[in-house]
Scaffold this motif. Structure first.
Motif, PDB file in Angstrom:
ATOM      1  N   LEU A 142       4.660  76.816 -30.978  1.00  0.00           N
ATOM      2  CA  LEU A 142       5.111  78.108 -30.451  1.00  0.00           C
ATOM      3  C   LEU A 142       3.919  78.995 -30.090  1.00  0.00           C
ATOM      4  CD1 LEU A 142       7.544  80.002 -29.890  1.00  0.00           C
ATOM      5  CD2 LEU A 142       7.321  80.799 -32.260  1.00  0.00           C
ATOM      6  N   SER A 143       2.893  79.002 -30.949  1.00  0.00           N
ATOM      7  CA  SER A 143       1.763  79.928 -30.788  1.00  0.00           C
ATOM      8  C   SER A 143       0.812  79.529 -29.665  1.00  0.00           C
ATOM      9  CB  SER A 143       0.971  80.016 -32.095  1.00  0.00           C
ATOM     10  OG  SER A 143       1.794  80.400 -33.171  1.00  0.00           O
ATOM     11  N   TYR A 144       0.693  78.225 -29.392  1.00  0.00           N
ATOM     12  CA  TYR A 144      -0.320  77.741 -28.451  1.00  0.00           C
ATOM     13  C   TYR A 144       0.236  77.475 -27.053  1.00  0.00           C
ATOM     14  CZ  TYR A 144      -4.052  77.059 -31.927  1.00  0.00           C
ATOM     15  OH  TYR A 144      -5.044  77.245 -32.870  1.00  0.00           O
ATOM     16  N   LYS A 145       1.452  77.864 -26.791  1.00  0.00           N
ATOM     17  CA  LYS A 145       2.090  77.525 -25.516  1.00  0.00           C
ATOM     18  C   LYS A 145       1.314  78.001 -24.294  1.00  0.00           C
ATOM     19  CE  LYS A 145       6.936  77.133 -26.903  1.00  0.00           C
ATOM     20  NZ  LYS A 145       8.285  77.720 -26.802  1.00  0.00           N
ATOM     21  N   THR A 146       0.600  79.114 -24.433  1.00  0.00           N
ATOM     22  CA  THR A 146      -0.113  79.665 -23.278  1.00  0.00           C
ATOM     23  C   THR A 146      -1.562  79.213 -23.206  1.00  0.00           C
ATOM     24  OG1 THR A 146      -0.707  81.666 -24.511  1.00  0.00           O
ATOM     25  CG2 THR A 146       1.370  81.698 -23.292  1.00  0.00           C
ATOM     26  N   LYS A 147      -2.009  78.423 -24.175  1.00  0.00           N
ATOM     27  CA  LYS A 147      -3.398  77.964 -24.200  1.00  0.00           C
ATOM     28  C   LYS A 147      -3.569  76.713 -23.335  1.00  0.00           C
ATOM     29  CE  LYS A 147      -4.231  81.278 -26.944  1.00  0.00           C
ATOM     30  NZ  LYS A 147      -4.799  82.499 -26.326  1.00  0.00           N
ATOM     31  N   GLN A 148      -4.786  76.474 -22.908  1.00  0.00           N
ATOM     32  CA  GLN A 148      -5.093  75.262 -22.162  1.00  0.00           C
ATOM     33  C   GLN A 148      -5.082  74.070 -23.114  1.00  0.00           C
ATOM     34  OE1 GLN A 148      -5.580  74.902 -18.739  1.00  0.00           O
ATOM     35  NE2 GLN A 148      -4.788  77.000 -18.745  1.00  0.00           N
ATOM     36  N   VAL A 149      -4.317  73.059 -22.768  1.00  0.00           N
ATOM     37  CA  VAL A 149      -4.171  71.878 -23.613  1.00  0.00           C
ATOM     38  C   VAL A 149      -4.744  70.657 -22.902  1.00  0.00           C
ATOM     39  CG1 VAL A 149      -2.524  70.310 -24.702  1.00  0.00           C
ATOM     40  CG2 VAL A 149      -2.137  72.776 -24.792  1.00  0.00           C
ATOM     41  N   ILE A 150      -5.499  69.874 -23.661  1.00  0.00           N
ATOM     42  CA  ILE A 150      -6.009  68.605 -23.154  1.00  0.00           C
ATOM     43  C   ILE A 150      -5.434  67.521 -24.051  1.00  0.00           C
ATOM     44  CG2 ILE A 150      -8.065  67.207 -22.723  1.00  0.00           C
ATOM     45  CD1 ILE A 150      -9.598  69.928 -22.523  1.00  0.00           C
ATOM     46  N   THR A 151      -4.759  66.562 -23.464  1.00  0.00           N
ATOM     47  CA  THR A 151      -4.175  65.484 -24.255  1.00  0.00           C
ATOM     48  C   THR A 151      -4.573  64.140 -23.659  1.00  0.00           C
ATOM     49  OG1 THR A 151      -2.142  64.741 -25.338  1.00  0.00           O
ATOM     50  CG2 THR A 151      -1.963  65.407 -23.020  1.00  0.00           C
ATOM     51  N   ILE A 152      -4.078  63.053 -24.267  1.00  0.00           N
ATOM     52  CA  ILE A 152      -4.611  61.742 -23.892  1.00  0.00           C
ATOM     53  C   ILE A 152      -3.565  60.778 -23.340  1.00  0.00           C
ATOM     54  CG2 ILE A 152      -6.564  61.898 -25.473  1.00  0.00           C
ATOM     55  CD1 ILE A 152      -5.008  60.233 -27.484  1.00  0.00           C
ATOM     56  N   SER A 153      -2.339  61.257 -23.160  1.00  0.00           N
ATOM     57  CA  SER A 153      -1.330  60.365 -22.589  1.00  0.00           C
ATOM     58  C   SER A 153      -0.214  61.161 -21.931  1.00  0.00           C
ATOM     59  CB  SER A 153      -0.732  59.455 -23.675  1.00  0.00           C
ATOM     60  OG  SER A 153       0.101  60.194 -24.553  1.00  0.00           O
ATOM     61  N   GLU A 154       0.452  60.509 -21.001  1.00  0.00           N
ATOM     62  CA  GLU A 154       1.596  61.117 -20.335  1.00  0.00           C
ATOM     63  C   GLU A 154       2.728  61.354 -21.336  1.00  0.00           C
ATOM     64  OE1 GLU A 154       3.231  62.888 -17.083  1.00  0.00           O
ATOM     65  OE2 GLU A 154       1.328  61.779 -16.979  1.00  0.00           O
ATOM     66  N   SER A 155       2.851  60.472 -22.316  1.00  0.00           N
ATOM     67  CA  SER A 155       3.899  60.622 -23.329  1.00  0.00           C
ATOM     68  C   SER A 155       3.736  61.921 -24.104  1.00  0.00           C
ATOM     69  CB  SER A 155       3.877  59.436 -24.302  1.00  0.00           C
ATOM     70  OG  SER A 155       4.298  58.251 -23.680  1.00  0.00           O
ATOM     71  N   THR A 156       2.505  62.204 -24.535  1.00  0.00           N
ATOM     72  CA  THR A 156       2.272  63.431 -25.290  1.00  0.00           C
ATOM     73  C   THR A 156       2.473  64.653 -24.401  1.00  0.00           C
ATOM     74  OG1 THR A 156       0.707  62.293 -26.741  1.00  0.00           O
ATOM     75  CG2 THR A 156       0.634  64.696 -26.739  1.00  0.00           C
ATOM     76  N   SER A 162       8.516  69.331 -23.349  1.00  0.00           N
ATOM     77  CA  SER A 162       9.837  69.472 -23.965  1.00  0.00           C
ATOM     78  C   SER A 162       9.855  70.558 -25.034  1.00  0.00           C
ATOM     79  CB  SER A 162      10.283  68.143 -24.579  1.00  0.00           C
ATOM     80  OG  SER A 162       9.563  67.854 -25.769  1.00  0.00           O
ATOM     81  N   LYS A 163       8.645  70.919 -25.532  1.00  0.00           N
ATOM     82  CA  LYS A 163       8.533  71.979 -26.534  1.00  0.00           C
ATOM     83  C   LYS A 163       8.261  73.342 -25.895  1.00  0.00           C
ATOM     84  CE  LYS A 163       8.875  69.166 -30.091  1.00  0.00           C
ATOM     85  NZ  LYS A 163      10.019  69.218 -31.023  1.00  0.00           N
ATOM     86  N   GLY A 164       8.255  73.393 -24.572  1.00  0.00           N
ATOM     87  CA  GLY A 164       8.113  74.670 -23.892  1.00  0.00           C
ATOM     88  C   GLY A 164       6.769  74.919 -23.248  1.00  0.00           C
ATOM     89  N   PHE A 165       5.843  73.962 -23.307  1.00  0.00           N
ATOM     90  CA  PHE A 165       4.541  74.127 -22.661  1.00  0.00           C
ATOM     91  C   PHE A 165       4.698  73.970 -21.145  1.00  0.00           C
ATOM     92  CE2 PHE A 165       3.310  73.554 -26.935  1.00  0.00           C
ATOM     93  CZ  PHE A 165       1.989  73.932 -27.093  1.00  0.00           C
ATOM     94  N   SER A 166       3.856  74.666 -20.405  1.00  0.00           N
ATOM     95  CA  SER A 166       3.871  74.559 -18.951  1.00  0.00           C
ATOM     96  C   SER A 166       2.997  73.388 -18.512  1.00  0.00           C
ATOM     97  CB  SER A 166       3.353  75.857 -18.329  1.00  0.00           C
ATOM     98  OG  SER A 166       3.154  75.686 -16.937  1.00  0.00           O
ATOM     99  N   THR A 167       3.467  72.625 -17.563  1.00  0.00           N
ATOM    100  CA  THR A 167       2.686  71.491 -17.075  1.00  0.00           C
ATOM    101  C   THR A 167       1.349  71.926 -16.497  1.00  0.00           C
ATOM    102  OG1 THR A 167       3.828  71.619 -14.946  1.00  0.00           O
ATOM    103  CG2 THR A 167       4.725  70.094 -16.579  1.00  0.00           C
ATOM    104  N   LYS A 168       1.281  73.140 -15.946  1.00  0.00           N
ATOM    105  CA  LYS A 168       0.031  73.608 -15.340  1.00  0.00           C
ATOM    106  C   LYS A 168      -1.048  73.856 -16.386  1.00  0.00           C
ATOM    107  CE  LYS A 168       1.158  78.565 -15.274  1.00  0.00           C
ATOM    108  NZ  LYS A 168       1.396  79.744 -14.414  1.00  0.00           N
TER     109      LYS A 168
END
Length: 367
Positions: A142-156, A162-168
């Motif tokens: 909930l708290s990090y939804k507006t932060k820039q996220v770097i992940t390692i797979s399309e699944s994640t 699905s938890k409300g993060f923006s694809t951008k």
């Protein structure tokens, strides 16, 4: 311009239970340290130095894997680390982040997410800890939804969306392998399947053992090699998992093997078996592919990102030992199909380099 970058992670590459996530973070920190000032705050373990330099970056160790989050908060504020004017914080998530968004006078945060734990809390921890962990995970999501996220797979990425993060706000980091060969190494004369992973419930080594027992009825000379780190927390699970192997002379268990041993068996083995409930990506799948060793795994997050079904390996139609065994027999009894899969896996791994991973990460954090 030289930047000052702070990594926050629960383990570093030297930790006894370090895995693929720590290897990736080491590669990222080492890459950035070639041009920038990099600090890596992490947990201490018996025998470790409180502070040292590894691969060009400074490692600071405080607390345990459970208390390091609080130690990082106090270190930042009580020692007034914020006066050093870090330009970036890389907040790495293992179930929960460091909640660095609460840090005083913090720089921009980039959240490095290996996976969304979800149901894994119930698999890995006792009921009380699992309940508390899931609440913290919900809080950070909930708290990090507006932060820039770097992940390692399309699944994640899909789980985060699905938890409300923006694809951008989500970038997918290309993975890598440290293993490279000019040509596919010669395989062992005896058909060999390989399991590599922590001997912990989430990795489901018992499924691999059961799959071997089933497949061995059709391929009597089949051999299974198990390479797995053991941890005190899962001692009973490891003992119960290995008890059954005693009656099978062609099952070889190699706990806490060296990197050289691991590489040897990746080269020698015909197939890699991945029976995990979930992975961030499944880095070992790429390492196996780089040795011309196709992988068979369950169709679950992480594994389904690393295996190209029917090309570099097989994703089972059902997540069961029976389906794993069926796929093993199908491939190892069809030389033409196996050879084609080897070639495709080997070619696929060629483009996954440390340099590409490092450059992509540098781009994502806007350096």
């Amino acid at each position: 311009m030289k930047q000052r970058i702070l990594f926050l992670s629960w383990k570093d590459i030297t930790h006894p239970s370090a895995g693929g996530a720590e290897l990736l973070t080491d590669v990222l920190a080492e890459h950035l340290a070639q041009s920038h000032d990099v600090t890596y705050f992490t947990s201490w373990y018996p025998g470790a130095k409180p502070q040292e330099t590894i691969h060009g970056y400074t490692v600071i160790r405080r607390g345990t894997v459970y208390t390091v989050y609080l130690h990082a908060f106090f270190w930042w504020h009580w020692e007034k680390i914020y006066t050093k004017k870090y330009t970036h914080i890389i907040d790495q998530v293992h179930g929960i982040p460091f909640f660095s968004l609460l840090y005083y006078r913090r720089p921009p945060i980039y959240t490095l997410v290996m996976e969304v734990a979800g149901s894994l809390w119930n698999t890995t921890y006792k009921a009380f800890v699992a309940f508390f962990g899931k609440q913290l995970e919900n809080a950070w999501l909930l708290s990090y939804k507006t932060k820039q996220v770097i992940t390692i797979s399309e699944s994640t990425k899909n789980e985060l969306v699905s938890k409300g993060f923006s694809t951008k706000n989500i970038s997918i980091l290309p993975m890598f392998t440290n293993i490279h060969h000019a040509e596919i190494p010669k395989k062992a004369d005896q058909p060999t399947i390989l399991f590599i992973g922590r001997i912990a419930p989430v990795k489901q080594v018992k499924d691999t053992i059961e799959a071997y027992v089933i497949a061995q009825k059709s391929i009597p000379e089949l051999r299974l090699v198990i390479i797995g780190k053991t941890e005190q927390a899962y001692g009973k699970y490891a003992t119960s998992s290995m008890e059954k192997t005693a009656q099978y002379p062609n099952i070889f268990y190699k706990p806490n093997a060296t990197e050289q041993e691991k590489k040897f068996w990746l080269e020698q083995s015909h197939l890699l078996i991945i029976s995990s409930k979930k992975e961030g990506y499944g880095l070992v799948i790429l390492e196996a592919a780089a040795c011309g060793t196709p992988a068979i795994g369950y169709r679950v997050p992480g594994i389904q990102d690393a295996i190209i079904d029917q090309k570099t390996g097989i994703l089972t139609s059902k997540n069961s030992p029976q389906e794993l065994a069926k796929s093993v027999c199908e491939i190892l009894t069809n030389n033409a199909r196996y050879s084609d899969m080897q070639t495709q896996a080997f070619a696929h791994a060629k483009s996954y380099t440390r340099e590409n991973t490092g450059r992509a990460f540098e781009h994502f954090i806007r350096i």
